[in-house]
Design an enzyme around this catalytic site. Structure first.
Site, mmCIF file in Angstrom:
data_model
loop_
_atom_site.group_PDB
_atom_site.id
_atom_site.type_symbol
_atom_site.label_atom_id
_atom_site.label_comp_id
_atom_site.label_asym_id
_atom_site.label_seq_id
_atom_site.Cartn_x
_atom_site.Cartn_y
_atom_site.Cartn_z
ATOM 1 N N GLY A 1 0.715 -1.342 -0.128
ATOM 2 C CA GLY A 1 -0.018 -0.027 0.092
ATOM 3 C C GLY A 1 0.733 1.365 0.160
ATOM 4 O O GLY A 1 0.189 2.282 0.221
ATOM 5 N N TRP B 1 2.248 2.829 -2.582
ATOM 6 C CA TRP B 1 1.855 3.706 -3.498
ATOM 7 C C TRP B 1 0.624 4.294 -3.427
ATOM 8 O O TRP B 1 0.318 5.581 -3.661
ATOM 9 C CB TRP B 1 2.079 3.376 -4.927
ATOM 10 C CG TRP B 1 3.244 2.939 -5.426
ATOM 11 C CD1 TRP B 1 4.394 2.681 -4.728
ATOM 12 C CD2 TRP B 1 3.723 2.912 -6.961
ATOM 13 N NE1 TRP B 1 5.614 2.583 -5.598
ATOM 14 C CE2 TRP B 1 5.137 2.806 -6.927
ATOM 15 C CE3 TRP B 1 2.960 3.004 -8.016
ATOM 16 C CZ2 TRP B 1 5.828 2.414 -8.066
ATOM 17 C CZ3 TRP B 1 3.849 2.859 -9.256
ATOM 18 C CH2 TRP B 1 5.078 2.734 -9.393
ATOM 19 N N ASP C 1 -5.260 -5.621 -5.636
ATOM 20 C CA ASP C 1 -4.142 -6.499 -5.433
ATOM 21 C C ASP C 1 -4.857 -8.036 -5.267
ATOM 22 O O ASP C 1 -5.826 -8.159 -4.477
ATOM 23 C CB ASP C 1 -3.202 -6.254 -4.194
ATOM 24 C CG ASP C 1 -1.803 -6.782 -4.370
ATOM 25 O OD1 ASP C 1 -0.904 -6.013 -4.820
ATOM 26 O OD2 ASP C 1 -1.703 -8.035 -4.396
ATOM 27 N N ASP D 1 -7.282 -10.428 -9.074
ATOM 28 C CA ASP D 1 -6.351 -10.425 -9.850
ATOM 29 C C ASP D 1 -6.842 -9.406 -11.121
ATOM 30 O O ASP D 1 -7.793 -9.749 -11.652
ATOM 31 C CB ASP D 1 -6.248 -11.995 -10.500
ATOM 32 C CG ASP D 1 -5.129 -11.987 -11.605
ATOM 33 O OD1 ASP D 1 -4.705 -11.214 -12.261
ATOM 34 O OD2 ASP D 1 -4.558 -13.410 -11.831
ATOM 35 N N ASP E 1 2.850 -1.028 -10.004
ATOM 36 C CA ASP E 1 4.220 -1.408 -9.524
ATOM 37 C C ASP E 1 4.058 -3.017 -9.279
ATOM 38 O O ASP E 1 4.789 -3.522 -8.696
ATOM 39 C CB ASP E 1 4.433 -0.852 -8.124
ATOM 40 C CG ASP E 1 5.764 -0.984 -7.507
ATOM 41 O OD1 ASP E 1 6.627 -1.182 -8.364
ATOM 42 O OD2 ASP E 1 5.914 -1.055 -6.149
ATOM 43 N N LYS F 1 5.516 -0.437 -13.915
ATOM 44 C CA LYS F 1 7.061 -1.121 -13.780
ATOM 45 C C LYS F 1 7.242 -2.261 -14.773
ATOM 46 O O LYS F 1 6.303 -3.193 -14.923
ATOM 47 C CB LYS F 1 7.104 -1.824 -12.256
ATOM 48 C CG LYS F 1 8.424 -2.824 -12.035
ATOM 49 C CD LYS F 1 8.706 -3.149 -10.440
ATOM 50 C CE LYS F 1 7.740 -3.914 -9.870
ATOM 51 N NZ LYS F 1 8.086 -4.001 -8.468
#
Ligand SMILES: C[S@@+](CC[C@H](N)C(=O)[O-])C[C@H]1O[C@@H](n2cnc3c(N)ncnc32)[C@H](O)[C@@H]1O
Length: 203
Positions: free
Chosen positions: A55, A57, A75, A93, A117, A157
């Site tokens: 958490g 970010w 998440d 997901d 990320d 990312k």
């Protein structure tokens, strides 16, 4: 993670700073540094955080958007919810179409910035981790095509490897400005890099 990893982590500057400043992860500084450099998130924005746990970010994003903005975090893992009325969490997901439908419903009206990320569970096999990371990025781009407002921004990312250039090219088709950046808080030994894409041209 082994004992050696934990010993090194405790010595790490950003790890200790995150403890001091009450961020849930040292990763928070990566977003702080990227945002400082690229001005991705503004007050009042709706931000979608894909692969958000634990958490860090989301904590940074909720401060940046202020009370008139909104942060939606997704998440697979459970995440300690942030105590803000304008924060919501979807556990699931994000490559799953059912979760994508939920994201679309909860962000009705569109998203200004997507931050991701997300990291696959690492195998240690460089090429495999790269391909899994590229698959996650492609999913992030698909979600962007569905929910991102015209002119919106994205940061994602990627674990570098042979498909990296194709990914940049794909993003260049959708955004006016695309740049790869490794913030100072990202460990030099890690293959991770962040791709910043601004001014979404679609949908
Ligand atoms: C490096 S962590 C993110 C750290 C986070 N940015 C922070 O500041 O705390 C990567 C996260 O991506 C999540 N993740 C990976 N693949 C995912 C997927 N397909 N759907 C949802 N979450 C995913 C993992 O569960 C993990 O929690």
């Amino acid at each position: 993670m082994g004992k050696r990893w934990w010993r090194q982590r405790k010595k790490d500057y950003y790890y200790r700073l995150a403890k001091k400043e009450k961020y849930y992860s040292r990763a928070a500084y990566k977003l702080i540094q990227l945002n400082k450099k690229f001005k991705l998130i503004r007050r009042g924005n709706v931000v979608l955080d894909l692969g958000a746990a634990p958490g860090g970010w989301s904590q940074v994003a909720i401060k940046l958007v202020g009370s008139k903005g909104k942060v939606v975090a997704v998440d697979i893992k459970k995440m300690k919810p942030l105590k803000y009325e304008n924060f919501s969490f979807i556990q699931g997901d994000f490559t799953d179409p059912k979760i994508q439908k939920k994201i679309k419903e909860i962000t009705e009206g569109g998203v200004d910035v997507i931050i991701s990320d997300a990291s696959p569970s690492l195998s240690g096999i460089k090429d495999l981790d790269h391909i899994r990371s590229i698959e996650l990025c492609k999913s992030v781009i698909n979600i962007a095509k569905n929910v991102l407002k015209r002119g919106g921004n994205l940061v994602v990312k990627v674990f570098q490897g042979p498909e990296f250039k194709n990914l940049l090219d794909e993003l260049k088709n959708e955004f006016k400005y695309v740049k790869a950046s490794k913030p100072p808080s990202s460990e030099k030994s890690s293959a991770e890099i962040y791709v910043v894409a601004k001014y979404f041209v679609g949908p």
